[in-house]
Design a protein around this motif. Structure first.
Motif, short mmCIF file in Angstrom:
data_model
loop_
_atom_site.label_atom_id
_atom_site.label_comp_id
_atom_site.label_asym_id
_atom_site.label_seq_id
_atom_site.Cartn_x
_atom_site.Cartn_y
_atom_site.Cartn_z
N GLY A 203 -3.59 36.63 54.04
CA GLY A 203 -4.96 37.11 54.06
C GLY A 203 -5.87 36.17 54.85
O GLY A 203 -6.72 36.62 55.62
N GLY A 204 -5.66 34.85 54.66
CA GLY A 204 -6.45 33.88 55.41
C GLY A 204 -6.18 33.95 56.90
O GLY A 204 -7.11 33.82 57.72
N PHE A 205 -4.93 34.21 57.28
CA PHE A 205 -4.57 34.34 58.69
C PHE A 205 -5.25 35.56 59.30
O PHE A 205 -5.80 35.49 60.41
CB PHE A 205 -3.05 34.45 58.83
N VAL A 206 -5.22 36.68 58.59
CA VAL A 206 -5.86 37.90 59.10
C VAL A 206 -7.37 37.68 59.22
O VAL A 206 -8.00 38.09 60.21
CB VAL A 206 -5.57 39.10 58.17
N TYR A 207 -7.96 37.04 58.23
CA TYR A 207 -9.40 36.77 58.27
C TYR A 207 -9.75 35.85 59.44
O TYR A 207 -10.75 36.06 60.13
CB TYR A 207 -9.84 36.15 56.95
N ALA A 208 -8.90 34.83 59.68
CA ALA A 208 -9.14 33.90 60.78
C ALA A 208 -9.04 34.60 62.13
O ALA A 208 -9.69 34.18 63.10
CB ALA A 208 -8.15 32.74 60.71
N SER A 209 -8.24 35.67 62.20
CA SER A 209 -8.06 36.39 63.45
C SER A 209 -9.35 37.09 63.90
O SER A 209 -9.47 37.49 65.06
CB SER A 209 -6.94 37.42 63.32
N LEU A 210 -10.31 37.23 63.00
CA LEU A 210 -11.59 37.85 63.36
C LEU A 210 -12.47 36.90 64.16
O LEU A 210 -13.48 37.32 64.72
CB LEU A 210 -12.34 38.29 62.09
N ARG A 211 -12.09 35.60 64.18
CA ARG A 211 -12.79 34.59 64.98
C ARG A 211 -14.28 34.52 64.64
O ARG A 211 -15.15 34.57 65.52
CB ARG A 211 -12.60 34.86 66.47
N LEU A 212 -14.58 34.40 63.37
CA LEU A 212 -15.98 34.28 62.94
C LEU A 212 -16.49 32.85 63.06
O LEU A 212 -17.70 32.62 63.00
CB LEU A 212 -16.13 34.74 61.49
N GLY A 213 -15.59 31.90 63.19
CA GLY A 213 -15.99 30.49 63.21
C GLY A 213 -15.89 29.90 61.81
O GLY A 213 -16.08 30.60 60.82
N TRP A 214 -15.60 28.61 61.75
CA TRP A 214 -15.40 27.97 60.45
C TRP A 214 -16.66 28.00 59.60
O TRP A 214 -16.60 28.27 58.40
CB TRP A 214 -14.94 26.52 60.64
N ARG A 215 -17.82 27.72 60.20
CA ARG A 215 -19.06 27.66 59.42
C ARG A 215 -19.40 29.03 58.85
O ARG A 215 -19.70 29.16 57.66
CB ARG A 215 -20.20 27.16 60.31
N GLN A 216 -19.36 30.07 59.68
CA GLN A 216 -19.69 31.41 59.23
C GLN A 216 -18.69 31.89 58.17
O GLN A 216 -19.08 32.51 57.18
CB GLN A 216 -19.69 32.37 60.42
#
Length: 201
Positions: free
Chosen positions: A47-60
Motif C-alpha cells: 500500500g505504501g509503494f502504491v501511494y508513493a507512486s502518486l509522487r505527492l512528495g514526502w511533506r504532502q
C-alpha cells in the motif's frame, strides 16, 4: 473548501471510480480476514509503494497521513496494553495497510466522481424504498470534503493556542473544533436546502 483529491495523470487517476471503490472494499474485507502480522506487513508495504507512486512528495504525504497514522499508533498502544503484542502488531499493520489503500483512492478520485458513483451504487436501495440515492452520494461527498477542512481547523486552533502561550490540550482543542465544525455543517445544510439540492421526500 479543500479536498483530498490531487490532480494527476497516473493510471489510477484515469481509472473509473467504480473499480477503485469496489477494489478498496474487497481489500478491506481481505485485510480483516487475515491475522498474520507478516502478511499484513507485506500488505502495508505494498500500500505504501502504491501511494508513493502518486509522487505527492514526502511533506504532502506526511501531512495527509499524519492524523490517521497517529490514531493507528494510539489504537496499537491500547491493543498492546489489553490484548498483547501480537494483536497490537496485527491491528497496526492492518490499519496502516488500509490507510494507504484508502489514501490512494481519495487522492486519485475527485469528490464529484465519488458522489456520482456512490449515487449510482445506491440506486438499488432507492428502488427498494430504503434511502434516497442522491442523499447518500451527497452525504459521503461532504464527509470526504470535510476531512481536510477539519484538519485545517485543528491546526489553526492549535497554532492559536501556541501563539497565546497556552499548551494545547485535547479538551481545549476539541471543544472549539466541534463548535466550528457543527456551525459550518449547519451553514452548509441550510445552503443545500435553500438550493433544493437534496432529494425531496
Amino acid at each position: 473548501m479543500k479536498t483530498l483529491y490531487v490532480e494527476g495523470d497516473t493510471f489510477l487517476h484515469r481509472l473509473s471510480p467504480r473499480p477503485k471503490l469496489l477494489g478498496l472494499a474487497a481489500v478491506s474485507l481481505v485485510l480483516f480476514l487475515i491475522h498474520s502480522p507478516a502478511v499484513l506487513s507485506g500488505a502495508a508495504i505494498l500500500g505504501g509503494f502504491v501511494y508513493a507512486s502518486l509522487r505527492l512528495g514526502w511533506r504532502q504525504s506526511w501531512l495527509r497521513l499524519r492524523p490517521i497514522l497517529m490514531t493507528i499508533a494510539i489504537v496499537a498502544l491500547f491493543t498492546l496494553a489489553f490484548n498483547g503484542p501480537h494483536d497490537a502488531l496485527v491491528a497496526a499493520t492492518r490499519l496502516t495497510a488500509l490507510a494507504f489503500f484508502a489514501a490512494v483512492v481519495t487522492a486519485t478520485t475527485s469528490t464529484g466522481d465519488f458522489i456520482d458513483e456512490i449515487t449510482r451504487l445506491a440506486m438499488p436501495l432507492e428502488r427498494l424504498g430504503v434511502v434516497k440515492a442522491a442523499d447518500i452520494g451527497l452525504s459521503i461527498g461532504l464527509v470526504i470534503r470535510f476531512v481536510p477542512e477539519i484538519l485545517s481547523r485543528y491546526q489553526a486552533i492549535r497554532d492559536a493556542h501556541r501563539a497565546r502561550g497556552l499548551k494545547p490540550k485535547p479538551l481545549t482543542l476539541a471543544v472549539p473544533l466541534i463548535i466550528l465544525t457543527l456551525k459550518n455543517a449547519d451553514e452548509i445544510a441550510a445552503a443545500i436546502d435553500a438550493r433544493g439540492i437534496r432529494a425531496q421526500k
